[in-house]
Design an enzyme around this catalytic site. Structure first.
Site, PDB file in Angstrom:
ATOM      1  N   ARG A   1       0.691  -1.154   0.204  1.00 21.70           N
ATOM      2  CA  ARG A   1      -0.141   0.043   0.009  1.00 21.70           C
ATOM      3  C   ARG A   1       0.815   1.254  -0.106  1.00 21.70           C
ATOM      4  O   ARG A   1       0.411   2.320  -0.347  1.00 21.70           O
ATOM      5  CB  ARG A   1      -0.764  -0.184   0.888  1.00 21.70           C
ATOM      6  CG  ARG A   1      -2.059  -0.868   1.077  1.00 21.70           C
ATOM      7  CD  ARG A   1      -3.150  -1.030   2.205  1.00 21.70           C
ATOM      8  NE  ARG A   1      -4.105  -2.244   1.844  1.00 21.70           N
ATOM      9  CZ  ARG A   1      -5.169  -2.281   1.707  1.00 21.70           C
ATOM     10  NH1 ARG A   1      -6.009  -1.419   1.735  1.00 21.70           N
ATOM     11  NH2 ARG A   1      -5.833  -3.348   1.505  1.00 21.70           N
TER      12      ARG A   1
ATOM     13  N   LYS B   1       1.655   3.586   1.992  1.00 21.67           N
ATOM     14  CA  LYS B   1       1.039   4.792   2.498  1.00 21.67           C
ATOM     15  C   LYS B   1       2.350   5.595   3.410  1.00 21.67           C
ATOM     16  O   LYS B   1       3.107   4.779   4.163  1.00 21.67           O
ATOM     17  CB  LYS B   1       0.034   4.549   3.665  1.00 21.67           C
ATOM     18  CG  LYS B   1      -1.127   4.420   3.018  1.00 21.67           C
ATOM     19  CD  LYS B   1      -2.512   3.534   3.999  1.00 21.67           C
ATOM     20  CE  LYS B   1      -3.080   4.698   4.780  1.00 21.67           C
ATOM     21  NZ  LYS B   1      -3.890   3.772   5.865  1.00 21.67           N
TER      22      LYS B   1
ATOM     23  N   HIS C   1     -11.231  11.767  29.184  1.00 19.66           N
ATOM     24  CA  HIS C   1     -10.400  12.096  30.310  1.00 19.66           C
ATOM     25  C   HIS C   1      -9.408  11.517  30.401  1.00 19.66           C
ATOM     26  O   HIS C   1      -9.337  10.490  30.685  1.00 19.66           O
ATOM     27  CB  HIS C   1     -11.361  12.701  31.592  1.00 19.66           C
ATOM     28  CG  HIS C   1     -10.739  13.372  32.430  1.00 19.66           C
ATOM     29  ND1 HIS C   1     -11.050  14.490  33.079  1.00 19.66           N
ATOM     30  CD2 HIS C   1      -9.346  13.189  33.085  1.00 19.66           C
ATOM     31  CE1 HIS C   1     -10.371  15.126  33.824  1.00 19.66           C
ATOM     32  NE2 HIS C   1      -9.232  14.622  33.869  1.00 19.66           N
TER      33      HIS C   1
ATOM     34  N   HIS D   1      -6.668   9.260  31.460  1.00 17.87           N
ATOM     35  CA  HIS D   1      -6.479   8.271  32.432  1.00 17.87           C
ATOM     36  C   HIS D   1      -5.795   6.925  32.233  1.00 17.87           C
ATOM     37  O   HIS D   1      -5.710   6.618  31.091  1.00 17.87           O
ATOM     38  CB  HIS D   1      -7.960   7.782  33.004  1.00 17.87           C
ATOM     39  CG  HIS D   1      -8.805   7.421  32.138  1.00 17.87           C
ATOM     40  ND1 HIS D   1      -9.153   7.632  31.033  1.00 17.87           N
ATOM     41  CD2 HIS D   1      -9.139   5.583  32.002  1.00 17.87           C
ATOM     42  CE1 HIS D   1     -10.152   6.688  30.330  1.00 17.87           C
ATOM     43  NE2 HIS D   1      -9.610   5.606  31.076  1.00 17.87           N
TER      44      HIS D   1
END
Lengths: 307, 307
Positions: free
Chosen positions: B20, B22, B156, B158
């Site tokens: 591919r 990329k 958030h 964590h």
């Protein structure tokens, strides 16, 4: 109470976590696939690599096979393993990587008739038998990825074949584990599970149940009741029937899923099986250290399949 | 040409597929997390289970630890393994499952200062040492899931801790593989990789490189240069520095990622390491049979990290 459970025969553990207590339909999948040009539709054959096989129907095609445009393995190269006998071991990625388009229209496999699914299984078998004749090919892995969350970017219903010089690790582990038993463990497991609270479906020749140590919510294992090694020995219409029963329930959840065929290499004696792996949860850091958390107990998953 | 590569020491194979082609920034991640109520923000402490630990700062908190509201393992129960000595083996899922909130504000870990990341590492170490005192706990798995595609639903910033009565399978495999060598294989691997085309970063006490048989695009392995077993023995500011270097590059890709700490149990001698696992590709049916396809060669990933 959650449970730590070991696979029937493999040293593979999962945590069946019940704390979230989600009901089956709360797993229902909402995201849709992005629109893309339908490279696999009739009229776009020239955009795909040259055809390997087609099953004709009504002057058009019903099923088409061609090489993957972005192959993970390629026919050329030297598959001999090179190694420094210490840390660096490699080989050219030699093999076959093919796409099997299952229908010309935009139906998904769960919309196909049992007869049409049987036709797809016949093409699987054709390709396996054909590719196994190539020197240096040890195994032909046949699998299906449905939806982006199951690893495909192409909506049009298709399966894939990757064949190379190794037996896949999980298949080898199942072969090794089977040898540690006096007789085929899967024959015994079927006897225990087909009437258990994990049973999902049964027909004349096949059973489908949610495995005891399921790694995925709604995971299903499909096996022939009699000890059979590969598709050549199987009642393909019966297999299509039980596959359809399973994936029609996955359609209710609009579930991304993979399935993968684990057949026996001819010189081994593994019980043929299909693992159906719905992709309704995402593995995280903990899973990649080796223990999978599954928040859908297989007993509840089986209830969903039976209802 | 793609390559089939084996892990340095484990029997774990990947296909490095180059077809591919990329470029790194084509992996850039676009989807955003859905908005949810920020349960981990100051003012919402009462919505979380009772606090286990907090690090204070300026009259408020900087880091907070509390039990996971939906634990995979729980303190009560009997962790003794029950088995029919054949197919059904299980135990109650007994252990500790905690959440470590890394900052009170909405910055992600890649936005924190080196000093703040060091503070998080200190809390990891505090919790590992504390939980290991509990009878029946064999290992404390510390990991971070960033973004939904890496298995978390909470934005958030964590980390999590799951501790139970087993050493995680991958850690055990690394321990076993290390014993098959005369001396620590990772000490030797560092010597080979730190000046190789797979090198990413280095500071006084740590190296980071893209492992030879990377399973994930942009995967990184972080190790102390000297043979150290766990966080107690480490220069945590130096470790924070090299973690920050790695994840700041992942920020350029807006990448979902996991990282997971693999420390040595006290009675073993595993070289401490952190696996950083960006989640920019989705495993499919083929991967779940045991061979992973990675379309980003580690040599190119390392170039991206160094540029």
């Amino acid at each position: 109470m959650g449970e730590l459970r070991k696979d029937y025969v493999l040293d593979r553990w999962v945590i069946i976590a019940t704390e979230r207590g989600k009901r089956p339909h709360q797993f229902k999948h909402k995201t849709e696939m992005p629109d893309v040009k339908d490279f696999f539709a009739p009229g776009n054959e020239h955009l795909c690599p040259p055809e390997i096989y087609r099953k004709e129907k009504n002057g058009g095609w019903q099923i088409r096979v061609f090489p993957n445009k972005f192959p993970a393995v390629k026919p050329e190269g030297n598959s001999t393993i090179k190694t420094d006998n210490k840390f660096y071991t490699y080989a050219d990625a030699v093999g076959k990587h093919e796409v099997i388009v299952e229908t010309p229209d935009n139906r998904q496999m769960w919309d196909l008739s049992i007869e049409e699914i049987k036709d797809v299984l016949e093409v699987y078998n054709l390709r396996i038998n054909e590719i196994l004749k190539i020197p240096g090919i040890k195994y032909v892995c046949v699998f299906k990825n449905h939806k982006r969350e199951a690893g495909t970017s192409i909506i049009h219903s298709h399966s894939q074949v990757i064949a190379y010089d190794k037996v896949p690790r999980v298949v080898q582990e199942k072969i090794n584990a089977s040898k540690n038993h006096d007789s085929c463990p899967y024959c015994e497991i079927i006897e225990k599970e087909k009437d258990s609270e994990r049973r999902c479906f049964e027909n004349d020749n096949f059973v489908a149940f949610a495995p005891y140590a399921s790694r995925f919510p709604f995971e299903v294992l499909i096996l022939p009741k009699e000890h059979k090694k590969d598709l050549n020995e199987l009642d393909l219409l019966g297999l299509a029937d039980i596959i359809k029963k399973v994936i029609l329930k996955l359609k209710e959840l609009n579930a991304p899923y993979n399935y993968v065929l684990h057949y026996s290499p001819s010189d081994e004696n593994l019980h043929f099986q299909i693992e159906v792996l719905p992709r309704l949860a995402t593995w995280a850091g903990f899973e990649y250290s080796g223990t999978v958390i599954n928040t859908m107990p297989p007993e509840k998953a089986a209830e969903f399949y039976r209802e």
